[in-house]
Design a protein around this motif. Structure first.
Motif, PDB file in Angstrom:
ATOM      1  N   PRO A 118     -39.945  -3.040  -8.204  1.00 58.07           N
ATOM      2  CA  PRO A 118     -38.969  -1.960  -8.025  1.00 58.07           C
ATOM      3  C   PRO A 118     -37.671  -2.151  -8.808  1.00 58.07           C
ATOM      4  N   GLU A 119     -37.329  -3.408  -9.148  1.00 55.35           N
ATOM      5  CA  GLU A 119     -36.110  -3.640  -9.928  1.00 55.35           C
ATOM      6  C   GLU A 119     -36.211  -3.027 -11.324  1.00 55.35           C
ATOM      7  N   GLY A 120     -37.437  -2.832 -11.812  1.00 51.48           N
ATOM      8  CA  GLY A 120     -37.637  -2.187 -13.108  1.00 51.48           C
ATOM      9  C   GLY A 120     -37.652  -3.130 -14.285  1.00 51.48           C
ATOM     10  N   THR A 121     -37.170  -4.349 -14.121  1.00 55.86           N
ATOM     11  CA  THR A 121     -37.142  -5.342 -15.186  1.00 55.86           C
ATOM     12  C   THR A 121     -36.949  -6.712 -14.568  1.00 55.86           C
ATOM     13  N   ARG A 122     -37.171  -7.742 -15.365  1.00 58.60           N
ATOM     14  CA  ARG A 122     -36.995  -9.095 -14.851  1.00 58.60           C
ATOM     15  C   ARG A 122     -35.527  -9.402 -14.558  1.00 58.60           C
ATOM     16  N   SER A 123     -35.315 -10.162 -13.509  1.00 57.75           N
ATOM     17  CA  SER A 123     -33.967 -10.638 -13.211  1.00 57.75           C
ATOM     18  C   SER A 123     -33.567 -11.666 -14.268  1.00 57.75           C
ATOM     19  N   HIS A 124     -32.382 -11.510 -14.828  1.00 57.70           N
ATOM     20  CA  HIS A 124     -31.929 -12.421 -15.880  1.00 57.70           C
ATOM     21  C   HIS A 124     -31.215 -13.644 -15.327  1.00 57.70           C
ATOM     22  N   ASP A 125     -30.919 -13.634 -14.028  1.00 56.82           N
ATOM     23  CA  ASP A 125     -30.165 -14.745 -13.445  1.00 56.82           C
ATOM     24  C   ASP A 125     -30.733 -15.242 -12.116  1.00 56.82           C
ATOM     25  N   GLY A 126     -31.916 -14.772 -11.749  1.00 54.78           N
ATOM     26  CA  GLY A 126     -32.552 -15.246 -10.526  1.00 54.78           C
ATOM     27  C   GLY A 126     -32.165 -14.506  -9.265  1.00 54.78           C
ATOM     28  N   ARG A 127     -31.232 -13.553  -9.374  1.00 54.60           N
ATOM     29  CA  ARG A 127     -30.822 -12.780  -8.207  1.00 54.60           C
ATOM     30  C   ARG A 127     -31.693 -11.535  -8.064  1.00 54.60           C
ATOM     31  N   LEU A 128     -31.674 -10.932  -6.877  1.00 51.93           N
ATOM     32  CA  LEU A 128     -32.449  -9.722  -6.608  1.00 51.93           C
ATOM     33  C   LEU A 128     -31.539  -8.507  -6.780  1.00 51.93           C
ATOM     34  N   TYR A 129     -32.021  -7.547  -7.567  1.00 50.00           N
ATOM     35  CA  TYR A 129     -31.212  -6.375  -7.871  1.00 50.00           C
ATOM     36  C   TYR A 129     -31.738  -5.113  -7.177  1.00 50.00           C
ATOM     37  N   LYS A 130     -30.933  -4.080  -7.217  1.00 46.42           N
ATOM     38  CA  LYS A 130     -31.221  -2.800  -6.574  1.00 46.42           C
ATOM     39  C   LYS A 130     -32.547  -2.223  -7.064  1.00 46.42           C
ATOM     40  N   GLY A 131     -33.330  -1.675  -6.137  1.00 45.07           N
ATOM     41  CA  GLY A 131     -34.624  -1.114  -6.493  1.00 45.07           C
ATOM     42  C   GLY A 131     -34.556   0.339  -6.913  1.00 45.07           C
TER      43      GLY A 131
END
Length: 243
Positions: A118-131
């Motif tokens: 759901p984030e749409g792309t890989r996390s660049h820093d290991g955190r979870l981003y908005k879906g």
């Protein structure tokens, strides 16, 4: 056929040696019928680790760039992804989201498992981003459950930009299926789609124990790249000789 050759003969055994994946909650994945597995996305390896440990076949929506690379390497990559049953999706333009939804619904209509980040792309820093809300649209239109999934350790094993992975243990954790049938027929309601997506992301967060960022990952990446560019220009300006 090649999907199962990869899973059981070529790639699967290698992944198990390198990453030593441990699974939790595998019983939450239904043995039959259509379902969406929605997970966090930390590494290129995520695409292959989950299929390696699931008993059922799963199809991911993969970015189109994996299928359009130049040269021999690009052709080999495209052949690999197609053989593994992955579907290319264009993530640019106004129709990108609708195209991804159509492809996803096609997979679900065949009573198969659909994998989506759901984030749409890989996390660049290991955190979870908005879906993004596409996962909610598909869940409502196909009337299927969503199984939250957390990939743990893949960022450390193969962070963005690293070609050869580190030998690092990985855990793949599945949560209980989420039923959104109470929202049937409301797939055009923006507030409902946002609420469903946030519930999915909260369950992924609970499983992964990541730090959460209420921002789209693509936006955060762009801001980081812009800041890095500005810093580089300032560094070069300071080094310019005066006079």
């Amino acid at each position: 056929m090649f999907y199962y050759v990869l899973k059981y003969v070529l790639l699967g055994p290698l992944l198990r040696v390198v990453f030593r994946p441990r699974t939790e909650g595998l019983e939450n994945v239904p043995a039959t019928g259509a379902a969406i597995i929605a997970g966090n996305h930390l590494s290129f390896a995520d695409h292959f680790l989950m299929p390696a440990i699931l008993k059922r076949r799963i199809t991911f929506l993969a970015k189109k760039e994996y299928f359009t690379g130049p040269g021999i390497k690009g052709r080999l990559t495209a052949t690999f992804f197609r053989s593994a049953g992955q579907i290319p999706v264009d993530r640019t333009g106004k129709e990108a989201g609708q195209a991804a939804i159509r492809e996803g619904l096609g997979v679900l209509s065949k009573d198969e498992l659909l994998g989506i980040y759901p984030e749409g792309t890989r996390s660049h820093d290991g955190r979870l981003y908005k879906g993004k809300v596409g996962v909610a649209v598909m869940a409502l239109k196909a009337q299927v459950p969503v199984i939250p999934c957390a990939m743990i350790g893949t960022f450390e094993a193969q962070p963005p930009g690293k070609v050869i992975p580190n030998i690092h243990p990985v855990t793949i954790r599945f949560g209980k299926p989420l039923d959104f049938s109470r929202y049937a027929g409301m797939e055009n309601e923006k507030a409902i789609l946002r609420a469903i997506t946030d519930e999915i992301m909260y369950n992924i967060l609970t499983l992964s124990e990541q730090e959460y960022v209420d921002q789209y990952a693509a936006v955060a990446k762009a801001e980081q790249a812009e800041a890095a560019g500005i810093a580089e220009k300032e560094r070069r300006f300071r080094r310019m000789p005066l006079g």
